[in-house]
Scaffold this motif. Structure first.
Motif, short mmCIF file in Angstrom:
data_model
loop_
_atom_site.label_atom_id
_atom_site.label_comp_id
_atom_site.label_asym_id
_atom_site.label_seq_id
_atom_site.Cartn_x
_atom_site.Cartn_y
_atom_site.Cartn_z
N UNK A 196 1.17 -0.93 0.06
CA UNK A 196 0.04 -0.36 -0.41
C UNK A 196 0.65 0.93 0.42
N UNK A 197 1.61 1.41 1.18
CA UNK A 197 2.95 2.12 0.90
C UNK A 197 3.75 2.74 -0.12
N UNK A 198 3.52 1.91 -0.93
CA UNK A 198 4.72 1.75 -2.50
C UNK A 198 3.54 2.43 -3.40
N UNK A 199 2.44 1.94 -3.73
CA UNK A 199 1.13 2.65 -4.27
C UNK A 199 0.91 3.85 -3.80
N UNK A 200 0.63 4.38 -2.97
CA UNK A 200 0.38 5.69 -2.36
C UNK A 200 1.64 7.17 -2.82
N UNK A 201 3.11 6.30 -2.42
CA UNK A 201 4.10 6.37 -3.13
C UNK A 201 3.81 6.72 -4.37
N UNK A 202 3.30 6.49 -5.11
CA UNK A 202 3.82 6.36 -6.88
C UNK A 202 2.36 7.64 -7.51
N UNK A 203 1.02 6.76 -6.38
CA UNK A 203 0.14 7.70 -6.57
C UNK A 203 0.28 8.86 -6.68
N UNK A 204 1.40 9.91 -5.42
CA UNK A 204 1.30 11.29 -5.80
C UNK A 204 2.69 11.61 -6.79
N UNK A 205 3.09 10.66 -6.38
CA UNK A 205 4.29 11.29 -7.59
C UNK A 205 3.67 11.34 -9.27
N UNK A 206 2.57 10.41 -9.51
CA UNK A 206 2.05 11.03 -10.44
C UNK A 206 1.35 12.24 -10.56
N UNK A 207 0.58 12.47 -9.12
CA UNK A 207 -0.18 13.46 -8.53
C UNK A 207 0.89 14.65 -8.97
N UNK A 208 2.26 14.72 -9.02
CA UNK A 208 3.28 15.75 -8.57
C UNK A 208 3.81 16.21 -7.60
N UNK A 209 2.77 15.71 -6.85
CA UNK A 209 3.23 15.75 -5.17
C UNK A 209 5.11 15.06 -4.61
N UNK A 210 5.02 14.17 -5.22
CA UNK A 210 6.97 13.69 -5.39
C UNK A 210 7.88 13.73 -6.07
N UNK A 211 8.99 13.25 -6.14
CA UNK A 211 9.30 12.77 -7.14
C UNK A 211 10.46 11.81 -6.96
N UNK A 212 10.30 10.41 -6.01
CA UNK A 212 10.96 9.58 -6.07
C UNK A 212 10.12 8.27 -6.08
N UNK A 213 10.16 6.98 -6.51
CA UNK A 213 9.57 5.96 -7.17
C UNK A 213 9.39 4.80 -5.79
N UNK A 214 9.82 4.93 -5.15
CA UNK A 214 9.88 3.71 -3.96
C UNK A 214 10.24 4.49 -2.50
N UNK A 215 9.22 4.09 -1.51
CA UNK A 215 9.31 5.11 0.17
C UNK A 215 10.73 4.42 0.53
N UNK A 216 10.64 3.17 -0.08
CA UNK A 216 11.62 2.44 1.67
C UNK A 216 12.55 1.63 -0.01
N UNK A 217 13.77 2.27 0.49
CA UNK A 217 15.07 2.30 -0.19
C UNK A 217 15.13 0.66 0.26
N UNK A 218 16.05 0.91 1.55
CA UNK A 218 16.36 -0.65 1.68
C UNK A 218 15.36 -1.25 3.27
N UNK A 219 14.66 -2.39 3.55
CA UNK A 219 14.30 -2.85 4.75
C UNK A 219 14.61 -4.43 4.93
N UNK A 220 14.49 -4.27 6.48
CA UNK A 220 14.61 -5.22 6.96
C UNK A 220 14.22 -5.36 8.17
N UNK A 221 13.89 -6.97 8.11
CA UNK A 221 12.74 -7.59 9.43
C UNK A 221 13.40 -7.85 10.48
N UNK A 222 12.80 -7.65 11.30
CA UNK A 222 13.37 -8.79 12.37
C UNK A 222 12.34 -10.09 12.66
N UNK A 223 13.27 -10.81 13.90
CA UNK A 223 12.48 -12.05 13.82
C UNK A 223 11.76 -11.88 14.54
#
Length: 814
Positions: free
Chosen positions: A539-566
Motif C-alpha cells: 500500500x505504501x509503495x502504491x500511495x507513493x507512486x500515486x502521489x508522484x504521478x499527482x506531482x507531489x513528490x519525485x521519487x518512485x519508491x518509499x523504502x530503499x532498504x528493508x530489514x525484518x526483525x524476527x
RNA sequence: GCAGGUGUGGCGGAAUCGGCAGACGCACAGGACUUAAAAUCCUGGGUCUGAAUAAGGCGUGUGGGUUCAAGUCCCACCACCUGCACCA
C-alpha cells in the motif's frame, strides 16, 4: 555510580537537555532516514517485540551517527483502528480516551529505551492535524480517478451485525464471537492499486529488500500472461470474454462457466432453468468463508439453458454457472477444457459433460486425462501437430483477425477496499448530494472532524450514520441539504503515508513540502515485522507512486532498504500469548538490570532476523559482561597511578590485533544487522584486555586505555547509557556519541606467524607455523618437513599438494 | 496443492568465495580467593573407545553424488515453520 536505571535516567535527561540527537537540516547531504514501523497503541504497554525492533534499529542508527551520518529517526503512533473500538464496546471507555492514554504510557516507555527518537517530529494518525492530510490524500486519489465506488461483497458477521475487516476474519470465522462469516453486498470505496500492478512488480527488482518479501509481493500481485477470447451467446446479441492461460486447449472446450454473480446470468438463463439458477445463486451467496476455503469440497453448479458459440468451430457449447469460478478474477468467466484442467475434469465428470482430448504428451510420456502439461495438439484441425507453446500464440492471432480474441495480462491483485463501517477511523471526506451526486469536501473545509459523542455499539451500520450533527451538511456545489459519507478509512490508508509526514509534521499548509520531502526521502533503512510484507508495504509503495504521478513528490519508491526483525518467543519456545502464560514483559527486566543490559541481551541472544526463545540465563550472562566492562574501566583508572612502560611489545601487539579485529568485525556485522556476532567480538576484546591485565607484568597503561576507549566507542551503540557513563568516568568529554567510529588498521591484522592446518587426504593431521610472508612453495616445504606430517606420508607416494594461503594445506598421498 | 524458508553440541547460536565445524555465551566440571557462601578471577570441554596431557573412530535432518577438500554445491527424501490457496 555503577550501572543501573539511575544511570539510564541521568543520561536520558542530559541528552534531552543538550538536544544531542536533534536532526540538523544543514547537514542534509549526510542525511540518513532510519525508520521503524510505528506502533499501534492498542495494548497499554510496549512489548518485547517493540523493544527488539526499536532498540536494535537505534543501535544501527547510532553507529551510523558515529560514522558521520545525520540521523533522522522519528517515532509516532498508528492510532486509529479496530482494537480501540472493540475495547470500547467491551468496557465503555471511549477509543479516543484509551488511545491517548496508551500513547502517553508508550511514549514514556520509549523514552526510557534511550533511543534517538525525534519527538519534535512525532505523528499520531488519529489527531485531526494528521488525518486532515489523510483525507487530502483520499481526495487527491479521487481527483486522479484512483478512488472510486462500487458494490462489492464484504465480510459480514451475522451475530455481531457488523462488517468485518479481512484481518478480523480468522479461519472464516468472526474474531470476536466465532460465528461463521458470510458475504454481503455493499457499496464501497476502492483505491485503484491494480493500475500500478506492473510498476509495483517491476520496481521490486531494484529494492534492497529481503528476497522473501519481494517474492511475497510478486505472488500477491500475481501476474499471469494469457489471452481473452470472445464467445457469443446462441440466438442472442450477447457475448462474453473468458481469460485463459491455455489458449492452446481452445479446441477442447466442451462447455463454459460463468461466476454466479456475473450480470450476464440473468439475461441468458432460459425460463425452464430460471428456478434452478436462482436457487443456485442464493446457495452460492450463503456459502460461508469456511465452506469456500475447504479444498475437499465437491464442485457444484447448474446449467443456464443457454448455449455459447465456439469462436473457432462454431459449435454449440452449454453455458453453466458454478462457484468455482470467481467473479473477481479475470473476466468472471472461464472456458472449460475438462481433458486438460483438473477442476474442469472433476466438474465434467460429475455432471456428465463431454471430455475432448486436444493435447497429447511427447512420445512415450504418460498422458492420462486430465493431462495438464504442455504437449502436441491433436483434434484441433489446422493446429494439429503444433506445440502448445506455439499454439497458444497462433490460435489467439487467428482470433485477433476476427476481433474475437487478444493476448492479455491478468493480475491476481485486486483493488484496495478502503471504506470501513466503523467509527474509529478517518472520515471519508465526500458529501452525497441528491442533485450533484458525490461531491468531494473542498480542501479548505478539511479536516472532516470525527465527532466524539457517537454511539458505536455494532448493529450493522456505520456508527457515524446515527450522528445527525455529523451526517447533515450542505452540498459545497449547490448549497442544498446533503449527507456526509458515514464510512471511515481503513487504517492502512493512514499508515501508507506517515513516513512522508514525519519530516514536515508541523506543516499547516500542506501534507508536506514537496521540495523538502524530495530531499529527505526515500527512507534509507526501514525496519519492521515481516507480517506486513503484502499489505502495508504494498500500500505504501502504491500511495507513493500515486502521489508522484499527482506531482507531489519525485521519487518512485518509499523504502530503499528493508530489514525484518524476527520474533522473540516465550521461554517455552512458543509464541507469547496470554493463554499460554508465557509473556515476558520488558519493564521488570529493565527495572532489575537497566535498559542497556536488556538491549544488549536482545542484540546478543538471537540472530536478529530469526528471533528465538527468551532466556533468563541469557540476560544474566549479559549483566555479567557489563560488569566485566565496568571493572576493566575501573581497573585502568587505577593503573594510571602505577608504573607503566611506553613500549609496544609482543603483548601490546597481540592486544592491538584483538582491537582491530573487533573494530573490523563489529563495523561489518552491525552494518548487516548481525548484532549477536558484533557483541561476541566485543566480548573477545574484553577477554583479551583481561588477559593482558593478568599476564603482563609491566603494562603500557596508556596503550591499554586507548584500547579501552575504542571498546567503549564500539559498545556505545549497543549500551548507550553505560558507555556514556564510563566515558565520563574516564574523564573524557561529553558525548561519546560525538566521537567518531573507530577505523581499523589492516596492518595490525597481519600476523608475523600464522598457524595453518595440514590435511593428509582431507583429514587434519597436524598444524604448522609459517611466516605470513611465505609463498606457496615455501609453505609446502615447511609442511612436508613437519615431524608429524612426515610420519603420515612416510613410505607413501605424494600425488598432489594443495596450498591455500592462510587457510590450509592438503597433501594427497597413496 | 503451489511457492518460500529452516534443520549444526545439553541449550542460545557462529562459520565471507567450498578450505581447521562448533566462534561468543549459557548450563556443567575443576581450581584460586574466602572461616564459609555469593560475587569475582582462571582452566576444561562435540561425541564414542582409551588411565591418558597417547592414538584413533564417528559427527552439521536422511540417502546418494561432484571435489584434493562439502554445514556450504547438485539430486532425491523426511520433519517443522511461513505465505498463497478453485486465480482459469
Amino acid at each position: 555510580m555503577p550501572y543501573s536505571t539511575e544511570v539510564d535516567r541521568k543520561w536520558q535527561k542530559k541528552w534531552e537537555e543538550t538536544k544531542l540527537y536533534k536532526f540538523n537540516p544543514q547537514n542534509i547531504d549526510k542525511k540518513l532516514y532510519c525508520l521503524e514501523m510505528f506502533s499501534y497503541p492498542s495494548g497499554a504497554k510496549l512489548h518485547l517485540g517493540h523493544w527488539y525492533n526499536y532498540g536494535l534499529s537505534d543501535t544501527w542508527a547510532r553507529m551510523k551517527r558515529m560514522q558521520g551520518f545525520e540521523i533522522f529517526q522519528p517515532m509516532g503512533f498508528d492510532a486509529f483502528g479496530l482494537p480501540a473500538e472493540n475495547y470500547a464496546i467491551k468496557t465503555g471507555v471511549h477509543p479516543q480516551d484509551s488511545t491517548y492514554q496508551n500513547i502517553e504510557t508508550m511514549e514514556r516507555q520509549l523514552r526510557e529505551m534511550g533511543a534517538m527518537f525525534e519527538w519534535d517530529h512525532e505523528v499520531i494518525t488519529c489527531s485531526p492535524e494528521y488525518y486532515k492530510w489523510t483525507q487530502w490524500i483520499f481526495l487527491e486519489l479521487y481527483k486522479s480517478g484512483l478512488a472510486y465506488r462500487k458494490e462489492a461483497p464484504v465480510n459480514w458477521c451475522p451475530s455481531c451485525q457488523t462488517v468485518l475487516a479481512n484481518e478480523q476474519v480468522v479461519d472464516g470465522a468472526c474474531e470476536r464471537c466465532g460465528t461463521e462469516v458470510t458475504k454481503k453486498n455493499l457499496t464501497q470505496w476502492f483505491f485503484k492499486i491494480t493500475e500500478y500492478a506492473q510498476e509495483l512488480l517491476d520496481k521490486l527488482e531494484e529494492l534492497d529488500w529481503p528476497e522473501k518479501t519481494k517474492k511475497i509481493q510478486t505472488n500477491w500481485i500475481g501476474r499471469s500472461e494469457g489471452a481473452e477470447i470472445e464467445f457469443k451467446i446462441e440466438n442472442k446479441d450477447l457475448s462474453f470474454r473468458v481469460f485463459t492461460t491455455r489458449a492452446d486447449t481452445l479446441l477442447g472446450v466442451t462447455y463454459v462457466v460463468l461466476a454466479p454473480e456475473n450480470e450476464l446470468v440473468d439475461k441468458i438463463t432460459t425460463d425452464e432453468n430460471r428456478k434452478a439458477v436462482e436457487e443456485y445463486k442464493e446457495f452460492a451467496k450463503k456459502q460461508t468463508e469456511i465452506d469456500r476455503l475447504s479444498t475437499t469440497r465437491e464442485k457444484t453448479g447448474v446449467f443456464t439453458g443457454a448455449y455459447a458459440i465456439h469462436p473457432i468451430t462454431g459449435e454449440k457449447v452449454p453455458v453453466w454457472i458454478a462457484d468455482y469460478v470467481l467473479a473477481t478474477y479475470g473476466t468472471g468467466c472461464v472456458m472449460a477444457v475438462p481433458a486438460h484442467d483438473e477442476r474442469d475434469f472433476e466438474f465434467a465428470t460429475k455432471y456428465n459433460l463431454p471430455i475432448k482430448r486436444v493435447i497429447k504428451g511427447e512420445e512415450g510420456q504418460v498422458d492420462e486425462l486430465p493431462y495438464t502439461e504442455y504437449g502436441i495438439l491433436v483434434n484441433s484441425g489446422e493446429f494439429d501437430g503444433m506445440s502448445s507453446a506455439d499454439a497458444r500464440v497462433n490460435i489467439v492471432k487467428k482470433l485477433e483477425g476476427e476481433s474475437k480474441g487478444e493476448l492479455k495480462v491478468n493480475y491476481r491483485l485486486r483493488d484496495w477496499l478502503v471504506s470501513r463501517q466503523r467509527y474509529w477511523g478517518a472520515p471519508i471526506p465526500v458529501i452525497h448530494c441528491e442533485h450533484c451526486g458525490i461531491v468531494p469536501v473542498p480542501e479548505k473545509d478539511l479536516p472532516v472532524l470525527l465527532p466524539y459523542d457517537v454511539e458505536f455499539s455494532p448493529d450493522g451500520e456505520s456508527p457515524l450514520k446515527k450522528h445527525e450533527g455529523f451526517m447533515n451538511t450542505t452540498c459545497p456545489k449547490c448549497g442544498a441539504k446533503a449527507l456526509r459519507d458515514p464510512d471511515t478509512l481503513d487504517t492502512f490508508v493512514c499508515s501508507s503515508w506517515y513516513y512522508l509526514r514525519y519530516p514536515d509534521n508541523k506543516n499547516n499548509e500542506k501534507a508536506f513540502d514537496t521540495e523538502w520531502i524530495n530531499k529527505m526521502l526515500p527512507v534509507d533503512k526501514y525496519i519492521g515485522g515481516p507480517e506486513h510484507a503484502a499489505m502495508h508495504l504494498l500500500y505504501a509503495r502504491f500511495i507513493t507512486k500515486a502521489l508522484r504521478d499527482a506531482g507531489h513528490l519525485s521519487f518512485d519508491e518509499p523504502f530503499k532498504s528493508l530489514v525484518h526483525q524476527g520474533i522473540i518467543l516465550g521461554p517455552d519456545g512458543n509464541r507469547m500469548s496470554k493463554s499460554k502464560g508465557n509473556i515476558v514483559s520488558p519493564d521488570e527486566y529493565i527495572a532489575e538490570y537497566g535498559s542497556d543490559v536488556f538491549r544488549l541481551y536482545l542484540a546478543f541472544g538471537f540472530a536478529y532476523t530469526e528471533g528465538g526463545p527468551w532466556s533468563d540465563d541469557g540476560i544474566k550472562a549479559i549483566d555479567r559482561f557489563v560488569g566485566r566492562v565496568e571493572r576493566i574501566v575501573d581497573r585502568v583508572i587505577e593503573l594510571r597511578k602505577e608504573s607503566s612502560t611506553d613500549e609496544i611489545r609482543k603483548d601490546e601487539k597481540e592486544l592491538n590485533y584483538a582491537r582491530h579485529y573487533a573494530i573490523k568485525a563489529v563495523s561489518e556485522d552491525t552494518e548487516k544487522f548481525q548484532f549477536n556476532t558484533s557483541v561476541s567480538r566485543m566480548m573477545e576484546l574484553v577477554n583479551a584486555l583481561y588477559k593482558y591485565d593478568q599476564e603482563t607484568e609491566l603494562k603500557n597503561v596508556k596503550y591499554m586505555e586507548g584500547i579501552i576507549a575504542d571498546l567503549l566507542r564500539l559498545l556505545a551503540p549497543f549500551a548507550p547509557h553505560l558507555s556514556e557513563e564510563l566515558w565520563e568516568r574516564l574523564g573524557y568529554s561529553y558525548s561519546i556519541f560525538n566521537e567518531s567510529w573507530p577505523a581499523f588498521d589492516e596492518a595490525a591484522l597481519v600476523k608475523d606467524i600464522v598457524e595453518m592446518a595440514v590435511q593428509i587426504n582431507g583429514k587434519v593431521r597436524g598444524k604448522v607455523e609459517v611466516p605470513s610472508t611465505a609463498d606457496e612453495k615455501e609453505i609446502e616445504k615447511i609442511a612436508l618437513e613437519d615431524k608429524k606430517v612426515k610420519e603420515y606420508i612416510n613410505g607413501k607416494e605424494i600425488k598432489k599438494v594443495i596450498v591455500i594461503k592462510g587457510r590450509i594445506i592438503n597433501i594427497v598421498v597413496k
